[in-house]
Design a protein around this motif. Structure first.
Motif, PDB file in Angstrom:
ATOM      1  N   TYR A  67       0.824  -1.212   0.000  1.00 19.17           N
ATOM      2  CA  TYR A  67       0.000   0.000   0.000  1.00 19.17           C
ATOM      3  C   TYR A  67       0.856   1.259   0.000  1.00 19.17           C
ATOM      4  N   VAL A  68       0.241   2.353  -0.420  1.00 18.86           N
ATOM      5  CA  VAL A  68       0.837   3.683  -0.284  1.00 18.86           C
ATOM      6  C   VAL A  68      -0.119   4.463   0.602  1.00 18.86           C
ATOM      7  N   VAL A  69       0.358   4.837   1.792  1.00 19.95           N
ATOM      8  CA  VAL A  69      -0.488   5.566   2.740  1.00 19.95           C
ATOM      9  C   VAL A  69      -0.326   7.064   2.503  1.00 19.95           C
ATOM     10  N   ASP A  70      -1.376   7.816   2.802  1.00 19.96           N
ATOM     11  CA  ASP A  70      -1.334   9.262   2.566  1.00 19.96           C
ATOM     12  C   ASP A  70      -0.259   9.935   3.412  1.00 19.96           C
ATOM     13  N   PHE A  71      -0.291   9.681   4.730  1.00 17.12           N
ATOM     14  CA  PHE A  71       0.670  10.304   5.650  1.00 17.12           C
ATOM     15  C   PHE A  71       1.044   9.298   6.722  1.00 17.12           C
ATOM     16  N   VAL A  72       2.309   9.310   7.122  1.00 15.62           N
ATOM     17  CA  VAL A  72       2.750   8.429   8.199  1.00 15.62           C
ATOM     18  C   VAL A  72       3.741   9.164   9.084  1.00 15.62           C
ATOM     19  N   CYS A  73       3.564   8.969  10.387  1.00 16.93           N
ATOM     20  CA  CYS A  73       4.524   9.419  11.389  1.00 16.93           C
ATOM     21  C   CYS A  73       5.040   8.137  12.027  1.00 16.93           C
ATOM     22  N   LYS A  74       6.185   7.661  11.549  1.00 24.62           N
ATOM     23  CA  LYS A  74       6.708   6.366  12.000  1.00 24.62           C
ATOM     24  C   LYS A  74       7.078   6.370  13.476  1.00 24.62           C
ATOM     25  N   ALA A  75       7.529   7.516  13.988  1.00 21.80           N
ATOM     26  CA  ALA A  75       7.903   7.587  15.406  1.00 21.80           C
ATOM     27  C   ALA A  75       6.713   7.293  16.314  1.00 21.80           C
ATOM     28  N   ARG A  76       5.524   7.571  15.845  1.00 21.00           N
ATOM     29  CA  ARG A  76       4.305   7.346  16.633  1.00 21.00           C
ATOM     30  C   ARG A  76       3.454   6.213  16.076  1.00 21.00           C
ATOM     31  N   ASN A  77       3.962   5.510  15.061  1.00 20.52           N
ATOM     32  CA  ASN A  77       3.200   4.438  14.405  1.00 20.52           C
ATOM     33  C   ASN A  77       1.803   4.907  14.017  1.00 20.52           C
ATOM     34  N   LEU A  78       1.730   6.114  13.476  1.00 24.69           N
ATOM     35  CA  LEU A  78       0.451   6.724  13.129  1.00 24.69           C
ATOM     36  C   LEU A  78       0.366   6.944  11.624  1.00 24.69           C
ATOM     37  N   ILE A  79      -0.721   6.464  11.062  1.00 23.38           N
ATOM     38  CA  ILE A  79      -1.017   6.675   9.645  1.00 23.38           C
ATOM     39  C   ILE A  79      -2.293   7.490   9.563  1.00 23.38           C
ATOM     40  N   VAL A  80      -2.294   8.480   8.684  1.00 25.41           N
ATOM     41  CA  VAL A  80      -3.485   9.284   8.457  1.00 25.41           C
ATOM     42  C   VAL A  80      -3.869   9.152   6.988  1.00 25.41           C
ATOM     43  N   GLU A  81      -5.111   8.786   6.769  1.00 25.78           N
ATOM     44  CA  GLU A  81      -5.664   8.671   5.428  1.00 25.78           C
ATOM     45  C   GLU A  81      -6.702   9.766   5.232  1.00 25.78           C
ATOM     46  N   ILE A  82      -6.630  10.445   4.100  1.00 26.94           N
ATOM     47  CA  ILE A  82      -7.601  11.464   3.740  1.00 26.94           C
ATOM     48  C   ILE A  82      -8.457  10.852   2.627  1.00 26.94           C
ATOM     49  N   ASP A  83      -9.718  10.587   2.935  1.00 25.57           N
ATOM     50  CA  ASP A  83     -10.569   9.806   2.044  1.00 25.57           C
ATOM     51  C   ASP A  83     -11.528  10.658   1.228  1.00 25.57           C
ATOM     52  N   GLY A  84     -11.506  10.438  -0.078  1.00 28.28           N
ATOM     53  CA  GLY A  84     -12.450  11.069  -0.993  1.00 28.28           C
ATOM     54  C   GLY A  84     -13.675  10.191  -1.179  1.00 28.28           C
ATOM     55  N   ASP A  85     -14.533  10.575  -2.103  1.00 32.40           N
ATOM     56  CA  ASP A  85     -15.807   9.896  -2.325  1.00 32.40           C
ATOM     57  C   ASP A  85     -15.676   8.423  -2.668  1.00 32.40           C
ATOM     58  N   THR A  86     -14.638   8.033  -3.380  1.00 25.88           N
ATOM     59  CA  THR A  86     -14.512   6.636  -3.808  1.00 25.88           C
ATOM     60  C   THR A  86     -14.372   5.678  -2.625  1.00 25.88           C
ATOM     61  N   HIS A  87     -14.000   6.185  -1.476  1.00 24.92           N
ATOM     62  CA  HIS A  87     -13.815   5.331  -0.304  1.00 24.92           C
ATOM     63  C   HIS A  87     -15.142   4.914   0.321  1.00 24.92           C
ATOM     64  N   TYR A  88     -16.237   5.510  -0.098  1.00 22.00           N
ATOM     65  CA  TYR A  88     -17.510   5.262   0.566  1.00 22.00           C
ATOM     66  C   TYR A  88     -18.459   4.388  -0.244  1.00 22.00           C
ATOM     67  N   SER A  89     -17.956   3.752  -1.276  1.00 20.80           N
ATOM     68  CA  SER A  89     -18.728   2.730  -1.976  1.00 20.80           C
ATOM     69  C   SER A  89     -18.519   1.414  -1.224  1.00 20.80           C
ATOM     70  N   GLU A  90     -19.311   0.399  -1.555  1.00 23.24           N
ATOM     71  CA  GLU A  90     -19.124  -0.903  -0.897  1.00 23.24           C
ATOM     72  C   GLU A  90     -17.720  -1.429  -1.139  1.00 23.24           C
ATOM     73  N   ALA A  91     -17.270  -1.340  -2.376  1.00 23.07           N
ATOM     74  CA  ALA A  91     -15.929  -1.832  -2.707  1.00 23.07           C
ATOM     75  C   ALA A  91     -14.854  -1.019  -1.986  1.00 23.07           C
ATOM     76  N   GLY A  92     -15.036   0.301  -1.942  1.00 27.45           N
ATOM     77  CA  GLY A  92     -14.067   1.160  -1.263  1.00 27.45           C
ATOM     78  C   GLY A  92     -13.979   0.889   0.221  1.00 27.45           C
ATOM     79  N   LEU A  93     -15.129   0.703   0.845  1.00 28.59           N
ATOM     80  CA  LEU A  93     -15.155   0.404   2.282  1.00 28.59           C
ATOM     81  C   LEU A  93     -14.496  -0.945   2.574  1.00 28.59           C
ATOM     82  N   ALA A  94     -14.763  -1.945   1.725  1.00 25.11           N
ATOM     83  CA  ALA A  94     -14.155  -3.272   1.921  1.00 25.11           C
ATOM     84  C   ALA A  94     -12.642  -3.196   1.745  1.00 25.11           C
ATOM     85  N   HIS A  95     -12.194  -2.459   0.735  1.00 29.31           N
ATOM     86  CA  HIS A  95     -10.751  -2.305   0.506  1.00 29.31           C
ATOM     87  C   HIS A  95     -10.093  -1.595   1.691  1.00 29.31           C
TER      88      HIS A  95
END
Length: 118
Positions: free
Chosen positions: A45-73
């Motif tokens: 995967y390619v994550v939007d943002f990561v702070c490795k020191a805190r093991n924190l990943i932040v994803e900024i989700d657009g409309d495609t993430h809210y379809s059934e397929a997007g949610l499952a992925h």
């Protein structure tokens, strides 16, 4: 799809408005020495943002993430990242672009005051 590194480079060059705004929101923590990466490959995967020191990943989700397929992925992607010790936060494009106060508040709760050790 390109290999993850090539794809990540392309995404960094073609950053969206919500991604640029988020980058600005984390600026106080970056200036305080907390290293963040944009469009970082992690496994397949390619994550939007990561702070490795805190093991924190932040994803900024657009409309495609809210379809059934997007949610499952997203669910399988989050499970993969969590199995590797990362905490994943997700924000919608509108949460970031419409002021970002709520996003900043969540980050304060997770990261603490910029510059304060946690």
């Amino acid at each position: 799809m390109d290999d993850p590194v090539t794809f990540a480079r392309k995404l960094r060059r073609e950053q969206t408005l919500p991604e640029r705004r988020f980058w600005g929101l984390v600026r106080p923590w970056r200036e305080a020495g907390l290293h963040w990466r944009r469009q970082a490959p992690i496994g397949p995967y390619v994550v939007d943002f990561v702070c490795k020191a805190r093991n924190l990943i932040v994803e900024i989700d657009g409309d495609t993430h809210y379809s059934e397929a997007g949610l499952a992925h997203d669910e399988s992607r989050t499970a993969y990242l969590a199995e590797r010790g990362h905490r994943v936060l997700r924000f919608t494009n509108s949460e970031v672009t419409q002021g970002g106060e709520g996003v900043y508040t969540v980050l304060m709760g997770v990261l603490g005051e910029p510059g304060a050790e946690r």
